[in-house]
Design an enzyme around this catalytic site. Structure first.
Site, PDB file in Angstrom:
ATOM      1  N   GLU A  78     -16.858   4.975   4.960  1.00 29.75           N
ATOM      2  CA  GLU A  78     -16.031   4.515   6.086  1.00 29.75           C
ATOM      3  C   GLU A  78     -15.961   5.617   7.130  1.00 29.75           C
ATOM      4  OE1 GLU A  78     -11.795   4.131   5.142  1.00 29.75           O
ATOM      5  OE2 GLU A  78     -12.164   5.187   3.272  1.00 29.75           O
TER       6      GLU A  78
ATOM      7  N   ARG B 264       0.838  -1.206   0.000  1.00 32.16           N
ATOM      8  CA  ARG B 264       0.000   0.000   0.000  1.00 32.16           C
ATOM      9  C   ARG B 264       0.873   1.257   0.000  1.00 32.16           C
ATOM     10  NH1 ARG B 264      -4.471   0.218   4.553  1.00 32.16           N
ATOM     11  NH2 ARG B 264      -2.664   0.771   5.820  1.00 32.16           N
TER      12      ARG B 264
ATOM     13  N   LYS C 137      -2.952   6.396   1.434  1.00 31.50           N
ATOM     14  CA  LYS C 137      -2.883   6.803   2.839  1.00 31.50           C
ATOM     15  C   LYS C 137      -2.182   8.168   2.883  1.00 31.50           C
ATOM     16  CE  LYS C 137      -2.966   4.372   7.175  1.00 31.50           C
ATOM     17  NZ  LYS C 137      -4.334   4.717   7.513  1.00 31.50           N
TER      18      LYS C 137
HETATM   19  C1  COI Z   1      -4.438   2.985  11.367  1.00 35.70           C
HETATM   20  O1  COI Z   1      -5.391   2.318  11.729  1.00 35.70           O
HETATM   21  O2  COI Z   1      -3.292   2.538  11.436  1.00 35.70           O
HETATM   22  C2  COI Z   1      -4.578   4.330  10.849  1.00 35.70           C
HETATM   23  O3  COI Z   1      -3.719   4.755  10.141  1.00 35.70           O
HETATM   24  C3  COI Z   1      -5.747   5.123  11.255  1.00 35.70           C
HETATM   25  C4  COI Z   1      -5.429   6.281  12.104  1.00 35.70           C
HETATM   26  C5  COI Z   1      -4.838   6.084  13.416  1.00 35.70           C
HETATM   27  C6  COI Z   1      -5.110   7.495  11.418  1.00 35.70           C
END
Ligand code: COI
Length: 345
Positions: A223, A85, A187
């Site tokens: 989501e 990812r 992300k």
């Molecule tokens: C995760 O679940 O690792 C995320 O990146 C979500 C969040 C803490 C921003």
């Protein structure tokens, strides 16, 4: 348990950045390839005020976890999926595409050097945050000439205050998380900055988080800002399909596999509308940070819908128990998801 630990009050862990011994740092030019890098002491960094990340949001990150297991090992969970990812997210944001093997080695190097900060078995987990951003200056809008990659980590407990209490969510009617063909499936740091204002407002109103709607068809759910979403109806588990504006969550995929291959349940990735959401037998959300969190209340247009009498549902609980049992090596890992990094014997 023989692995030594630093002195931390493990019972009091929340989801905050705790300083550890070291972090990994590497740089790469726009036309270069990711290689090298080394551990440096944990600490602040210097940045040009014109850095691409500060001005135009050129940055992406990952989130993964390491666990101290029942077999006294320290293990990573599905790190290859995070690595893939990261390759996609860097490409999408015009950052030199990160080689998955380079990413994985950087994570392992950082984890090994900070192994004594990993919470003891059942006392939490080590949250690992690989992050990469445009370091060189840009005044005009463009991809900058140099990038920095870092891996830092922090021992963590529960993401949501209140631990296992079912979440109280609001369907967000005023803001969207991501647009079709935008960067919702990368992300990207910008996705999270966009979620801060709706989240802050929701928290002031007493909610834990918000459920975003599909920006093209507002009858469909997408989501949360920090997690993917699932519903259960008549024993069938469903989650919104990866439309392009939804993050391809590692825990989302793991829950789909556990539900279909271990629990032998029907799992569907398709469109879910609001009516199906509020009439579900169970609703829960998934993420590396949140793990599997049941939802007890959903507010839509001023009506509060109680889900499963505001109690954790049986399927969410089973998925969570199986997931965490695999992560902690309490049961056999039938999928090859666990990667030992430090083995005690
Ligand atoms: C995760 O679940 O690792 C995320 O990146 C979500 C969040 C803490 C921003």
């Amino acid at each position: 348990m023989s692995l030594k630990k630093v002195d931390i009050h493990w019972e009091e862990l929340g989801f905050d950045a705790i300083e550890t011994r070291s972090m990994f740092k590497a740089t790469c030019s726009i036309d270069g390839q990711w290689s090298g890098g080394s551990l440096v002491p944990y600490g602040s960094i210097e940045l040009s005020p014109a850095a691409g990340v500060l001005n135009y949001g050129q940055g992406v990150f990952e989130g993964t976890k390491a666990f101290h297991t029942s077999k006294d090992n320290i293990v990573l969970f599905r790190i290859d999926r995070n690595a893939r990812r990261m390759a996609w997210s860097t490409k999408r944001l015009c950052i030199p595409e990160m080689d998955p093997q380079f990413f994985k080695e950087a994570v392992i190097t950082t984890l090994k050097d900070n192994f004594d900060y990993v919470p003891p078995y059942k006392k939490g987990s080590m949250y690992i945050r690989p992050i990469v951003w445009g370091t060189a200056p840009a005044l005009g809008v463009r991809a900058v000439s140099e990038y920095t990659f870092m891996v830092f980590l922090s021992p963590v407990g529960s993401y949501f205050k209140g631990g296992v209490k079912p979440l109280n969510l609001k369907v967000e009617l005023d803001y969207h998380r991501a647009a079709p063909r935008g960067i919702g499936n990368a992300k990207a740091i910008g996705n999270y900055s966009a979620s801060l204002y709706p989240l802050m407002k929701a928290k002031k109103e007493g909610f834990d988080e918000v459920i975003y709607l599909d920006s093209k068809n507002e009858d469909r759910i997408e989501e949360l800002g920090s997690a993917n979403l699932f519903i259960v109806k008549d024993g069938v588990i469903r989650t919104p399909k990866l439309s392009g504006s939804i993050l391809d969550g590692v825990t989302r995929n793991s829950v789909c596999k556990i539900a279909s291959e271990i629990l032998k349940l029907q799992v569907e990735e398709n469109d879910i509308n609001i009516k199906e959401l509020v009439e579900a037998d169970e609703v829960f959300c998934t993420g590396t940070a949140v793990v599997v969190a049941p939802v007890g209340k959903i507010t839509y247009k001023d009506t509060v819908h109680e889900i499963n009498q505001n109690q954790p549902g049986p399927i969410a609980s089973e998925c969570k128990n199986l997931l965490t049992a695999i992560q902690r090596q309490e049961i056999k890992d039938p999928f090859g998801w666990i990667e030992p990094v430090i083995e005690s014997n």
